[in-house]
Write a protein that holds these residues in place. Structure first.
Motif, mmCIF file in Angstrom:
data_model
loop_
_atom_site.group_PDB
_atom_site.id
_atom_site.type_symbol
_atom_site.label_atom_id
_atom_site.label_comp_id
_atom_site.label_asym_id
_atom_site.label_seq_id
_atom_site.Cartn_x
_atom_site.Cartn_y
_atom_site.Cartn_z
ATOM 1 N N ASN A 153 0.920 -1.123 -0.368
ATOM 2 C CA ASN A 153 0.058 0.101 0.597
ATOM 3 C C ASN A 153 0.445 0.898 0.162
ATOM 4 O OD1 ASN A 153 0.501 1.224 3.352
ATOM 5 N ND2 ASN A 153 -0.587 -0.401 3.466
ATOM 6 N N SER B 80 2.250 1.995 6.786
ATOM 7 C CA SER B 80 1.313 1.503 8.268
ATOM 8 C C SER B 80 1.467 0.197 9.082
ATOM 9 C CB SER B 80 -0.063 0.308 7.431
ATOM 10 O OG SER B 80 0.208 -0.019 6.127
ATOM 11 N N LYS C 254 -3.253 -3.808 6.540
ATOM 12 C CA LYS C 254 -3.423 -2.443 6.007
ATOM 13 C C LYS C 254 -3.811 -0.878 7.266
ATOM 14 C CE LYS C 254 -4.790 -3.454 1.515
ATOM 15 N NZ LYS C 254 -5.779 -3.394 0.430
#
Length: 355
Positions: free
Chosen positions: A235, A239, A258
């Motif tokens: 992503n 995170s 995520k």
């Protein structure tokens, strides 16, 4: 053993007081942790309390058995005989409940599986072990949750961490800690040669929050961007979470979710388990002679088991057990091994108490 049982009973009574404490009742998180630990000790505490009552009753009856009154002596002797049977039954039950050490009755643990020597074949074997434990948990009715994983491009795992919850979880799975070796012909092997590779398994008892009080000042937190196999970005946000415990230097990195918040929660869960293991290891070192003969030492550098696929054979090197049912074991019937290991510990413990 009596010393350990006394400690467990004291802990149970202390938790009982905490559950009546308005300050604890006003903190839902702490109350849940206290109630969970209290519940996990309830059976052991109940049995041991009754055992202590029996000992006291039998002492009184032995005094009565010295009476000048024949009827009183006969009644006391008959009761002593009856209570002796109950005492032996209780003691056998307590013995079974304490096999595996002080953490035997924990209902939650963290399992870490890592590929060792053998490259892709070792990663595939780590994946096989994960599937084996998943199926075993399903059979047992235990809940397994993947906390973090690092897969490779061909479907194996460089490492994977899972949380497992259910009655008897740690008592049984602690025996899986150590080095696991596999001998088989890899799918990529064109000449039919048998390859040897390995994976390590570590099973850590998961402590309650009240046992490992971890404050933000106790560790450094770093956030970073998660990545997948081959450096592929999972992503575009930072995170992933890495926690470094100041006192012990233990590092935990989680990037499976995520959500940064979820990764932090999982990282704290693993960090607490590793800190608890670190503290217990230091404590157990003081009692090394007491534990060295038991098979569940949890030393992940020790080779504990070999899985030989051509011969459908599994050998547990700790107790010299060989079973020609590898197909059943790898399909999830791990009890074929753990039942034998638990029985070995049971006999060893009994023999040590008779000496």
């Amino acid at each position: 053993m009596r010393e350990m049982l006394d400690q467990k009973l004291d802990r149970y009574l202390d938790l009982e007081k905490q559950m009546s404490d308005p300050e604890v009742q006003g903190n839902p998180t702490k109350m849940a942790a206290v109630a969970r630990e209290h519940g996990s000790l309830a059976k052991l505490a109940g049995k041991y309390s009754r055992y202590k009552e029996l000992i006291a009753e039998m002492d009184e009856l032995r005094e009565m058995a010295q009476s000048d009154d024949a009827d009183e002596r006969e009644m006391a002797e008959a009761e002593i005989e009856s209570l002796t049977v109950e005492r032996e039954t209780l003691w056998a039950g307590l013995l079974d409940m304490t096999i595996g050490g002080e953490d035997a009755n924990r209902s939650r643990c963290v399992m870490e599986i890592r590929a060792g020597t053998g490259g892709d074949e070792a990663a595939l074997f780590a994946g096989n072990l994960l599937t084996m434990y998943q199926k075993h948990c399903e059979t047992k009715g235990w809940k397994m949750e993947v906390i973090d994983s690092s897969a490779n491009e061909i479907g194996g795992f460089k490492e994977v961490t899972v949380g497992i919850e259910g009655e008897g979880v740690y008592r049984e799975l602690q025996y899986e800690s150590g080095g696991h070796r596999v001998q088989r012909v890899p799918e990529t092997e064109t000449k039919g040669r048998i390859h040897t590779s390995a994976a390590t398994v570590a099973v850590l008892p998961e402590p309650e929050d009240v046992e490992v009080d971890l404050k933000p000042d106790d560790y450094r937190r770093d956030n970073y961007r998660a990545s997948g196999p081959g450096g592929q970005k999972v992503n575009k946000t930072d995170s992933a979470v890495r926690l470094t415990h100041h006192e012990t230097g233990i590092v935990v990195a989680i990037q499976d979710e995520k959500s940064q918040h979820k990764n932090l929660a999982k990282a704290l869960r693993v960090l607490k388990s590793r800190i608890y293991e670190h503290l217990q290891r230091a404590e157990n070192a003081k009692r090394a002679d007491e534990r060295k003969s038991l098979v569940g030492s949890g030393d992940r550098s020790q080779r504990i088991r070999t899985y030989n696929f051509p011969d459908n054979r599994v050998t547990d090197h700790r107790i010299g057990l060989t079973i020609y049912k590898l197909d059943q074991i790898i399909a999830g019937n791990v009890s074929l091994l753990t039942d034998a290991l638990i029985e070995h510990d049971r006999q060893t413990l009994r023999e040590s108490m008779e000496q």
